[in-house]
Design a protein around this motif. Structure first.
Motif, PDB file in Angstrom:
ATOM      1  N   ASP A 296       0.805  -1.222   0.000  1.00  0.00           N
ATOM      2  CA  ASP A 296       0.000   0.000   0.000  1.00  0.00           C
ATOM      3  C   ASP A 296       0.838   1.272   0.000  1.00  0.00           C
ATOM      4  OD1 ASP A 296      -2.252  -1.575   0.098  1.00  0.00           O
ATOM      5  OD2 ASP A 296      -2.377  -1.548   2.285  1.00  0.00           O
ATOM      6  N   THR A 335       0.184   8.045  11.238  1.00  0.00           N
ATOM      7  CA  THR A 335      -1.091   7.946  10.511  1.00  0.00           C
ATOM      8  C   THR A 335      -1.438   9.253   9.804  1.00  0.00           C
ATOM      9  OG1 THR A 335      -2.282   8.490  12.557  1.00  0.00           O
ATOM     10  CG2 THR A 335      -2.012   6.163  12.031  1.00  0.00           C
ATOM     11  N   GLY A 339       0.255   8.376   6.472  1.00  0.00           N
ATOM     12  CA  GLY A 339      -0.865   7.554   6.027  1.00  0.00           C
ATOM     13  C   GLY A 339      -0.787   6.102   6.443  1.00  0.00           C
ATOM     14  N   THR A 341      -1.596   2.585   7.775  1.00  0.00           N
ATOM     15  CA  THR A 341      -2.827   1.825   7.954  1.00  0.00           C
ATOM     16  C   THR A 341      -2.782   1.065   9.278  1.00  0.00           C
ATOM     17  OG1 THR A 341      -1.855  -0.069   6.818  1.00  0.00           O
ATOM     18  CG2 THR A 341      -3.051   1.537   5.467  1.00  0.00           C
ATOM     19  N   GLU A 342      -3.889   0.405   9.592  1.00  0.00           N
ATOM     20  CA  GLU A 342      -3.956  -0.379  10.827  1.00  0.00           C
ATOM     21  C   GLU A 342      -2.876  -1.461  10.861  1.00  0.00           C
ATOM     22  OE1 GLU A 342      -7.093  -3.552  12.064  1.00  0.00           O
ATOM     23  OE2 GLU A 342      -7.933  -1.594  12.557  1.00  0.00           O
TER      24      GLU A 342
END
Length: 399
Positions: A296, A335, A339, A341-342
């Protein structure tokens, strides 16, 4: 059993459960991961707000040349350590992908039993700006009511971290590895863990040599003799995983490096609270690794990382002194600015926790270099009067 042992057991248990891939069990752990991740996201703005307000309001009560030199040197050390770590990571981590260690996208994500959203009361940057606003304001107005409020808020968040979040981390990390194992990605991740740990420790060691080279050049002392004097503190910190618990050893070794007693007694406890260059290196290296291996993300540029590292160095000044406190404080800007993610947040927490002792050791050993530099620049004006000796209130980890 020590936390690091529980974390290792959590990783092993998570892998075994994930390889069995029994749907209801796997879904249960994925649900746990989602809920606990949401809770961490809810707590982070409060952590930033209360810890920074409390720290700035106390620091503002002190005066003198030594305070400014110590805080400025500690921040500059953390900032430059982060930039050095970026250079190391961006050079070597992409080479690991060529060895077949990159993480593929894998199968579709495993759905939890249910989704439960916990919205934070405020954003991370909002919390940061508010923290500086109120921290400086309290220091200027000497508002005892607001100071007590920030201190009590800090104590509550500290209790949540030490009594809820940290004890639950092994289960949280186990849930991450359950999902990774079920998706067939876990063994590539474990390869990444080992290689990134090596890059992090080498980067910390080289940064310590740089720190003591600067200190030695300023004071006309052999940097390797200075560094050798700090080795007892280094190995003590690896065992205790706490800068505060290592203070007696650090003080003794710092004084052997020709640092005046009054300077050592002031700088060492203060740096145990505000100087986390080793933790900054760990977080930056781990960040680059995760962004390189997860599908990602793209490998970040210097322009992406410079504001992140500058903000990270500020946040580290007030990171809570519990195991994993540094990375917990960094989650907000990971985050909001990068950016994350979990899954990325979970992985960086796991990576950071497994390197805890080495980061603490780099932090505390670097305090010896800071003390030597401050001793040089504060000759003739200690800025410390009587009982104005700071007391380390945080159990810094690698933190």
């Amino acid at each position: 059993m020590k936390l690091i042992g529980k974390l290792v057991l959590g990783i092993i248990a998570g892998i075994l459960i994930g390889l069995l891939n029994i749907d209801p069990v796997t879904q249960l752990f994925v649900t746990i991961k989602g809920l606990f991740g949401q809770f961490i996201g809810f707590v982070i703005p409060f952590l930033i707000l209360f810890f920074i307000v409390s720290g700035i309001s106390k620091l503002g009560d002190k005066s003198g040349k030594m305070v400014g030199v110590t805080v400025g040197t500690a921040y500059l050390s953390s900032l430059l350590a982060g930039l050095f770590a970026f250079a190391m990571a961006i050079t070597f981590i992409p080479l690991l992908s060529n060895e077949g260690t990159s993480v593929a996208g894998g199968q579709e994500g495993i759905e939890p039993f249910f989704h439960f959203e916990i919205d934070p009361v405020m954003g991370v940057l909002t919390a940061l700006v508010a923290a500086f606003l109120f921290g400086i304001g309290i220091a200027k107005t000497k508002s005892l009511t607001l100071m007590r409020f920030s201190d009590e808020g800090k104590n509550i968040i500290d209790m949540v971290l030490s009594k809820v979040i940290v004890p639950f981390l092994p289960i949280y990390i186990a849930s991450i590895f359950v999902e990774l194992a079920a998706k067939g990605e876990v063994f590539n991740i474990l390869k990444v863990f080992g290689m990134v740990l090596l890059i992090g420790v080498v980067s910390q060691s080289l940064w310590l040599i740089i720190q003591f080279s600067v200190a030695g050049a300023l004071t006309k002392q052999n940097p390797f003799v200075l560094l050798k004097s700090m080795l007892p503190a280094y190995f003590t910190a690896i065992g205790t995983m706490s800068s505060a618990a290592t203070i007696p050893v650090t003080l003794e070794q710092v004084k052997k490096n020709n640092v005046k007693e009054e300077v050592a007694d002031f700088v060492v406890p203060l740096c145990a609270t505000i100087h986390l260059s080793g933790s900054v290196i760990t977080i930056v290296v781990n960040t680059i690794a995760i962004m390189n291996f997860l599908p990602d993300f793209a490998l970040p540029t210097f322009g992406n990382m410079l504001p992140f590292i500058a903000m990270l160095s500020v946040i580290m000044v007030a990171a809570p002194g519990v195991p994993g406190g540094a990375v917990m404080a960094a989650v907000g800007i990971l985050t909001s600015m990068l950016g994350f993610t979990e899954l990325a947040v979970g992985l960086i927490i796991a990576l950071h926790m497994t390197q805890d002792g080495f980061g603490t050791a780099a932090n505390i050993t670097g305090d010896g270099a800071i003390s030597t530099i401050v001793n040089k620049f504060s000759e003739g004006d200690s800025g410390v009067k009587g009982n104005e000796i700071p007391v380390a209130t945080n159990d810094r980890e690698a933190v």
